[in-house]
Write a protein that holds these residues in place. Sequence first.
Motif, mmCIF file in Angstrom:
data_model
loop_
_atom_site.group_PDB
_atom_site.id
_atom_site.type_symbol
_atom_site.label_atom_id
_atom_site.label_comp_id
_atom_site.label_asym_id
_atom_site.label_seq_id
_atom_site.Cartn_x
_atom_site.Cartn_y
_atom_site.Cartn_z
ATOM 1 N N ALA A 32 0.825 -1.208 0.000
ATOM 2 C CA ALA A 32 0.000 0.000 0.000
ATOM 3 C C ALA A 32 0.860 1.260 0.000
ATOM 4 O O ALA A 32 0.544 2.241 -0.690
ATOM 5 N N CYS A 33 1.944 1.224 0.756
ATOM 6 C CA CYS A 33 2.834 2.387 0.813
ATOM 7 C C CYS A 33 3.457 2.664 -0.557
ATOM 8 O O CYS A 33 3.524 3.826 -0.993
ATOM 9 N N THR A 542 1.390 13.209 3.624
ATOM 10 C CA THR A 542 0.083 12.749 3.142
ATOM 11 C C THR A 542 0.031 11.234 3.059
ATOM 12 O O THR A 542 -0.938 10.601 3.492
ATOM 13 N N VAL A 543 1.085 10.633 2.518
ATOM 14 C CA VAL A 543 1.136 9.175 2.417
ATOM 15 C C VAL A 543 1.189 8.547 3.816
ATOM 16 O O VAL A 543 0.546 7.527 4.063
ATOM 17 N N ALA A 544 1.940 9.150 4.726
ATOM 18 C CA ALA A 544 2.036 8.624 6.092
ATOM 19 C C ALA A 544 0.670 8.610 6.766
ATOM 20 O O ALA A 544 0.293 7.624 7.429
ATOM 21 N N LEU A 545 -0.079 9.690 6.621
ATOM 22 C CA LEU A 545 -1.418 9.746 7.210
ATOM 23 C C LEU A 545 -2.352 8.730 6.547
ATOM 24 O O LEU A 545 -3.201 8.120 7.217
ATOM 25 N N GLN A 546 -2.192 8.551 5.261
ATOM 26 C CA GLN A 546 -3.002 7.551 4.562
ATOM 27 C C GLN A 546 -2.677 6.148 5.061
ATOM 28 O O GLN A 546 -3.582 5.302 5.184
ATOM 29 N N MET A 547 -1.420 5.893 5.367
ATOM 30 C CA MET A 547 -1.032 4.587 5.882
ATOM 31 C C MET A 547 -1.624 4.353 7.276
ATOM 32 O O MET A 547 -2.019 3.228 7.615
ATOM 33 N N VAL A 548 -1.677 5.391 8.098
ATOM 34 C CA VAL A 548 -2.337 5.259 9.407
ATOM 35 C C VAL A 548 -3.808 4.894 9.215
ATOM 36 O O VAL A 548 -4.357 4.025 9.917
ATOM 37 N N GLY A 549 -4.431 5.551 8.245
ATOM 38 C CA GLY A 549 -5.827 5.231 7.948
ATOM 39 C C GLY A 549 -6.005 3.804 7.476
ATOM 40 O O GLY A 549 -6.977 3.130 7.843
ATOM 41 N N ILE A 550 -5.064 3.327 6.669
ATOM 42 C CA ILE A 550 -5.140 1.935 6.194
ATOM 43 C C ILE A 550 -4.986 0.970 7.357
ATOM 44 O O ILE A 550 -5.673 -0.059 7.442
ATOM 45 N N GLY A 551 -4.063 1.291 8.291
ATOM 46 C CA GLY A 551 -3.903 0.435 9.465
ATOM 47 C C GLY A 551 -5.174 0.347 10.291
ATOM 48 O O GLY A 551 -5.582 -0.740 10.730
ATOM 49 N N LEU A 552 -5.813 1.477 10.508
ATOM 50 C CA LEU A 552 -7.077 1.476 11.255
ATOM 51 C C LEU A 552 -8.174 0.745 10.489
ATOM 52 O O LEU A 552 -8.991 0.034 11.099
ATOM 53 N N LEU A 553 -8.173 0.898 9.166
ATOM 54 C CA LEU A 553 -9.169 0.205 8.357
ATOM 55 C C LEU A 553 -9.001 -1.303 8.442
ATOM 56 O O LEU A 553 -9.984 -2.047 8.593
ATOM 57 N N LEU A 554 -7.754 -1.772 8.346
ATOM 58 C CA LEU A 554 -7.503 -3.209 8.468
ATOM 59 C C LEU A 554 -7.928 -3.724 9.841
ATOM 60 O O LEU A 554 -8.478 -4.833 9.962
ATOM 61 N N THR A 555 -7.672 -2.919 10.876
ATOM 62 C CA THR A 555 -8.073 -3.326 12.234
ATOM 63 C C THR A 555 -9.580 -3.457 12.337
ATOM 64 O O THR A 555 -10.097 -4.442 12.895
ATOM 65 N N LEU A 556 -10.311 -2.489 11.829
ATOM 66 C CA LEU A 556 -11.775 -2.530 11.894
ATOM 67 C C LEU A 556 -12.339 -3.694 11.088
ATOM 68 O O LEU A 556 -13.257 -4.393 11.543
ATOM 69 N N VAL A 557 -11.771 -3.916 9.892
ATOM 70 C CA VAL A 557 -12.270 -5.017 9.051
ATOM 71 C C VAL A 557 -12.009 -6.363 9.714
ATOM 72 O O VAL A 557 -12.894 -7.232 9.776
ATOM 73 N N ALA A 558 -10.788 -6.548 10.215
ATOM 74 C CA ALA A 558 -10.436 -7.838 10.815
ATOM 75 C C ALA A 558 -11.175 -8.075 12.123
ATOM 76 O O ALA A 558 -11.555 -9.218 12.438
#
Length: 579
Positions: A32-33, A542-558
Amino acid sequence: MYILKNALKCISRSKGRNILIGLIAFVIALSACLGLSIRQAAESAKEDTLEDMTITASISFDRQSVMSGMNTRPEEGGGGFDRSQFSSMMEEAGSLSLEDYETYAQADTVKDFYYTLTAYFDGSDDLEAVSTDSGTETDTSDSETAPENSGRGFAGGGGTAPGGRGGMTASGDFTVTGYSGENAMTAFLDGTASVSDGQVFDEGTSESVCIIPEELAIYNELEVGDVITLTNPSSETETYELTITGIYTSSETNDMSFSMFGGGQDPANSIYMSAAALQSILDDSESVSSTVTDEDTGMEYETAVTGMLSATYVFADPDDYYQFEEDVYTMGLDDSYTVSSTDISAYENSLTPLNTLSTMAGWFLVVILLIGGVILIVINVFNVRERKYEIGVLTAMGMKKGKVALQFMAEILFVTMIAVILGTAVGAVSSVPVTNTLLATQVESRQTQQEQIEGNFGRGGMQEAPPEQTGTDGGSAPGNSGTDAGTDNAADSAAGAGADAGAASGSDAGAQNSGGRGFFGSDFGRGAMNYITEVNSAMNLTVALQMVGIGLLLTLVASAVSVLFVMRYDPLRILANRD
């Protein structure tokens, strides 16, 4: 606090499963990064390129549109293509005057405006054009040695001179270009040309002074202060004297002198002066002109030297250019004319491989997130099922199901975020080399495709590509307002462009900056596209913040599955059916 402590203990007890989850999250985060970095690099390249590029445009006669409008077939109730009407319209193609161009320059979106005036003259006994002919006399206007445009042709290049008749113009040994001001002398502004002796004529002067190429000066043993004499190609007795104020050198003459064109088409025979001074000469020529008949064709024409006008509009950004395209018609421009910009075309062409790579990265990101999310869900389903008895004990002891579910979410959050941080760190380090490697592959693919197309047409290898552009460090802009539009536009017009007014608006007739146009300023002999081939940065906040969002998204989905299962379990039934 108990929930967090218990979550950490559970993570340490199930090392194998959590390492597997971490590896999967790491791969997802790394991919993703890289995908986000590539997309961010594309956006940064666009912004940085636009910041450093000057967008120019011109108004030209849309011959294709006019012909399409006149093509009324008999079976459709029309009278067929009217060639006489078309010829009449072509004679009026250069009808836009300087006043017209200046009117459109009043648009709010126009940042700057300049124009060039071009005319052709012959030399005299003491002034010969640079030529590779072995003979002692140089007469490129002779039918045996002149290029195919010698004689007379429609005045193109954007229009005739102010007060001109839009008629026909003769080519000659010398191309004389008049500049409206120093902002029009783009070759001198960008360093392509420079005065080596003397100085440039005063801006806006009406005096008959000029600067000449160094090659021409050497060829005729001329110095600053000497007077040269030019003659009207249609009337040898009509002469004009110009005083040399400076001698200039140009990379264009170094690269293209002694070409197959010779005469006025050779950059070594290009004389520069003020547009006001050249206009004064054209006015004098018109005042003494006469009507003569061509012995070969029987056509009548005026002997006056006709100037060709090329106007250029400068814009701060593409949005202003696109707005100007709309505004100019509301200001009175006829529909038979069109607004075009070689800079915009070159800019869009230069981004083609990077945009393709950005699109591929976007789809890759979506696929990775979908597959990774499904894998994490499946792993967590087995995790919850294996720990069903633990859930029953905790809820039987009085812990609410919501807190149990929160513990599972905390476990996944710890593992996932650590993996995301590591994946982002590795991705940040490798983003630039990976992006440049993939971009090089895209550029090579595009160039290979172009070479195949050239081969299909029986043409040889591609021309050498222009210097590489750097995407994100403010590299040179594609199609940056380049060199001497007026001279080349006039040359193109005389070479058969006719009334198809010169759309090359400030970048050396689009020779290379326009994305691979050949020497003729057309698609003949296409060169290599001036693609952006390298980026210097891809990772940012911007990419770093997007990666934080992806991490939270993966946590919520899982963890969503974990919450669902926990809320459905009955603790008493779990304990009763332990086996």
